[in-house]
Motif scaffolding. Sequence first.
Motif, PDB file in Angstrom:
ATOM      1  N   ARG A  61     -13.027  -7.362  10.244  1.00 52.59           N
ATOM      2  CA  ARG A  61     -11.980  -6.878   9.347  1.00 52.59           C
ATOM      3  C   ARG A  61     -12.613  -6.064   8.232  1.00 52.59           C
ATOM      4  O   ARG A  61     -13.654  -6.397   7.712  1.00 52.59           O
ATOM      5  CB  ARG A  61     -11.211  -8.051   8.740  1.00 52.59           C
ATOM      6  CG  ARG A  61     -10.078  -7.577   7.826  1.00 52.59           C
ATOM      7  CD  ARG A  61      -9.229  -8.683   7.328  1.00 52.59           C
ATOM      8  NE  ARG A  61      -8.577  -9.313   8.463  1.00 52.59           N
ATOM      9  CZ  ARG A  61      -8.295 -10.594   8.534  1.00 52.59           C
ATOM     10  NH1 ARG A  61      -8.597 -11.394   7.546  1.00 52.59           N
ATOM     11  NH2 ARG A  61      -7.701 -11.089   9.589  1.00 52.59           N
ATOM     12  N   GLY A  62     -11.961  -4.993   7.852  1.00 52.49           N
ATOM     13  CA  GLY A  62     -12.453  -4.186   6.746  1.00 52.49           C
ATOM     14  C   GLY A  62     -13.409  -3.106   7.206  1.00 52.49           C
ATOM     15  O   GLY A  62     -13.747  -2.983   8.380  1.00 52.49           O
ATOM     16  N   LYS A  63     -13.803  -2.316   6.242  1.00 53.12           N
ATOM     17  CA  LYS A  63     -14.718  -1.202   6.492  1.00 53.12           C
ATOM     18  C   LYS A  63     -15.952  -1.362   5.626  1.00 53.12           C
ATOM     19  O   LYS A  63     -15.954  -2.107   4.648  1.00 53.12           O
ATOM     20  CB  LYS A  63     -14.011   0.111   6.177  1.00 53.12           C
ATOM     21  CG  LYS A  63     -12.842   0.374   7.108  1.00 53.12           C
ATOM     22  CD  LYS A  63     -12.173   1.684   6.809  1.00 53.12           C
ATOM     23  CE  LYS A  63     -11.010   1.848   7.784  1.00 53.12           C
ATOM     24  NZ  LYS A  63     -10.154   2.951   7.460  1.00 53.12           N
ATOM     25  N   ALA A  64     -16.992  -0.627   5.980  1.00 55.44           N
ATOM     26  CA  ALA A  64     -18.257  -0.696   5.247  1.00 55.44           C
ATOM     27  C   ALA A  64     -18.095  -0.080   3.854  1.00 55.44           C
ATOM     28  O   ALA A  64     -17.656   1.068   3.720  1.00 55.44           O
ATOM     29  CB  ALA A  64     -19.345   0.022   6.020  1.00 55.44           C
ATOM     30  N   PRO A 133     -16.540   3.513  -0.337  1.00 58.25           N
ATOM     31  CA  PRO A 133     -16.962   3.542   1.070  1.00 58.25           C
ATOM     32  C   PRO A 133     -18.449   3.869   1.196  1.00 58.25           C
ATOM     33  O   PRO A 133     -18.975   4.728   0.477  1.00 58.25           O
ATOM     34  CB  PRO A 133     -16.107   4.650   1.685  1.00 58.25           C
ATOM     35  CG  PRO A 133     -14.916   4.749   0.785  1.00 58.25           C
ATOM     36  CD  PRO A 133     -15.431   4.435  -0.599  1.00 58.25           C
ATOM     37  N   ALA A 134     -19.120   3.196   2.101  1.00 59.53           N
ATOM     38  CA  ALA A 134     -20.551   3.420   2.314  1.00 59.53           C
ATOM     39  C   ALA A 134     -20.825   4.874   2.683  1.00 59.53           C
ATOM     40  O   ALA A 134     -21.885   5.410   2.351  1.00 59.53           O
ATOM     41  CB  ALA A 134     -21.074   2.476   3.387  1.00 59.53           C
ATOM     42  N   SER A 135     -19.876   5.519   3.323  1.00 61.54           N
ATOM     43  CA  SER A 135     -20.053   6.926   3.713  1.00 61.54           C
ATOM     44  C   SER A 135     -20.161   7.855   2.496  1.00 61.54           C
ATOM     45  O   SER A 135     -20.628   8.973   2.619  1.00 61.54           O
ATOM     46  CB  SER A 135     -18.898   7.369   4.607  1.00 61.54           C
ATOM     47  OG  SER A 135     -17.668   7.263   3.908  1.00 61.54           O
ATOM     48  N   GLU A 136     -19.753   7.372   1.320  1.00 62.90           N
ATOM     49  CA  GLU A 136     -19.810   8.176   0.092  1.00 62.90           C
ATOM     50  C   GLU A 136     -21.034   7.846  -0.767  1.00 62.90           C
ATOM     51  O   GLU A 136     -21.142   8.316  -1.902  1.00 62.90           O
ATOM     52  CB  GLU A 136     -18.541   7.950  -0.737  1.00 62.90           C
ATOM     53  CG  GLU A 136     -17.269   8.350  -0.040  1.00 62.90           C
ATOM     54  CD  GLU A 136     -16.018   8.010  -0.848  1.00 62.90           C
ATOM     55  OE1 GLU A 136     -16.130   7.595  -2.029  1.00 62.90           O
ATOM     56  OE2 GLU A 136     -14.914   8.148  -0.294  1.00 62.90           O
ATOM     57  N   ARG A 166     -24.358  -4.035   0.015  1.00 62.86           N
ATOM     58  CA  ARG A 166     -23.478  -3.579   1.110  1.00 62.86           C
ATOM     59  C   ARG A 166     -22.505  -4.717   1.412  1.00 62.86           C
ATOM     60  O   ARG A 166     -22.869  -5.883   1.393  1.00 62.86           O
ATOM     61  CB  ARG A 166     -24.272  -3.230   2.349  1.00 62.86           C
ATOM     62  CG  ARG A 166     -25.070  -1.962   2.187  1.00 62.86           C
ATOM     63  CD  ARG A 166     -25.638  -1.512   3.531  1.00 62.86           C
ATOM     64  NE  ARG A 166     -26.141  -0.169   3.424  1.00 62.86           N
ATOM     65  CZ  ARG A 166     -25.404   0.933   3.562  1.00 62.86           C
ATOM     66  NH1 ARG A 166     -24.124   0.830   3.829  1.00 62.86           N
ATOM     67  NH2 ARG A 166     -25.918   2.133   3.453  1.00 62.86           N
ATOM     68  N   THR A 167     -21.266  -4.356   1.703  1.00 66.73           N
ATOM     69  CA  THR A 167     -20.246  -5.361   1.980  1.00 66.73           C
ATOM     70  C   THR A 167     -19.184  -4.747   2.880  1.00 66.73           C
ATOM     71  O   THR A 167     -19.289  -3.592   3.284  1.00 66.73           O
ATOM     72  CB  THR A 167     -19.649  -5.893   0.650  1.00 66.73           C
ATOM     73  OG1 THR A 167     -18.801  -7.005   0.929  1.00 66.73           O
ATOM     74  CG2 THR A 167     -18.879  -4.828  -0.096  1.00 66.73           C
ATOM     75  N   THR A 168     -18.171  -5.512   3.204  1.00 68.98           N
ATOM     76  CA  THR A 168     -17.000  -4.960   3.880  1.00 68.98           C
ATOM     77  C   THR A 168     -15.807  -5.218   2.977  1.00 68.98           C
ATOM     78  O   THR A 168     -15.785  -6.197   2.223  1.00 68.98           O
ATOM     79  CB  THR A 168     -16.751  -5.611   5.247  1.00 68.98           C
ATOM     80  OG1 THR A 168     -16.639  -7.020   5.092  1.00 68.98           O
ATOM     81  CG2 THR A 168     -17.874  -5.298   6.218  1.00 68.98           C
TER      82      THR A 168
END
Length: 171
Positions: A61-64, A133-136, A166-168
């Motif tokens: 569940r969730g995103k990085a 977001p980890a992508s940012e 790091r988390t979700t």
Amino acid sequence: MPRIHRFTSPQGRTGPQKRTALTTAAVALAVLAVGTPVAYATLGDEAPAASRSTASALATRGKAYIETRLLFGTERPDGGPDVTDHQFLAFIDDEVTPRFPNGLTIQDGRGQWRDSNGVIERERSYELTLLYPASEARVRDIQIERIRDAYEKAYAQDSVARLEERTTADF
């Protein structure tokens, strides 16, 4: 001719037979002792399977995301007046909100640290939590460093601590 006596146990077993029986009993007890936790774990297998499926669902569940926490002190090493709540919230409005308009969390704190002269300082502080977001991460890193630099310059601070994890997250 010498006479050899064999002693018989109450069950009718002699010395070597008795030792074999005792060894067999000891091995059986050891097997039972080791096997008992396995048996209990097997009997209760339904609950762990349910827990595993719940844990699996939670893990997916969730995103990085990355959680960055910044720790801001309020006492000025140059002897100036402490940073007030009003000043800190104005700083948030001017420097942080434009870079992180989707949200943030501020908590009041009390902290201590060793200053550049080796003196233990205790002070009122603020903890700012940013979640993105980890992508940012690459873009956000630059923005966060600008926030830290701006606070250090505006309020004559030695530093603003930065912690990351790091988390979700799921909203």
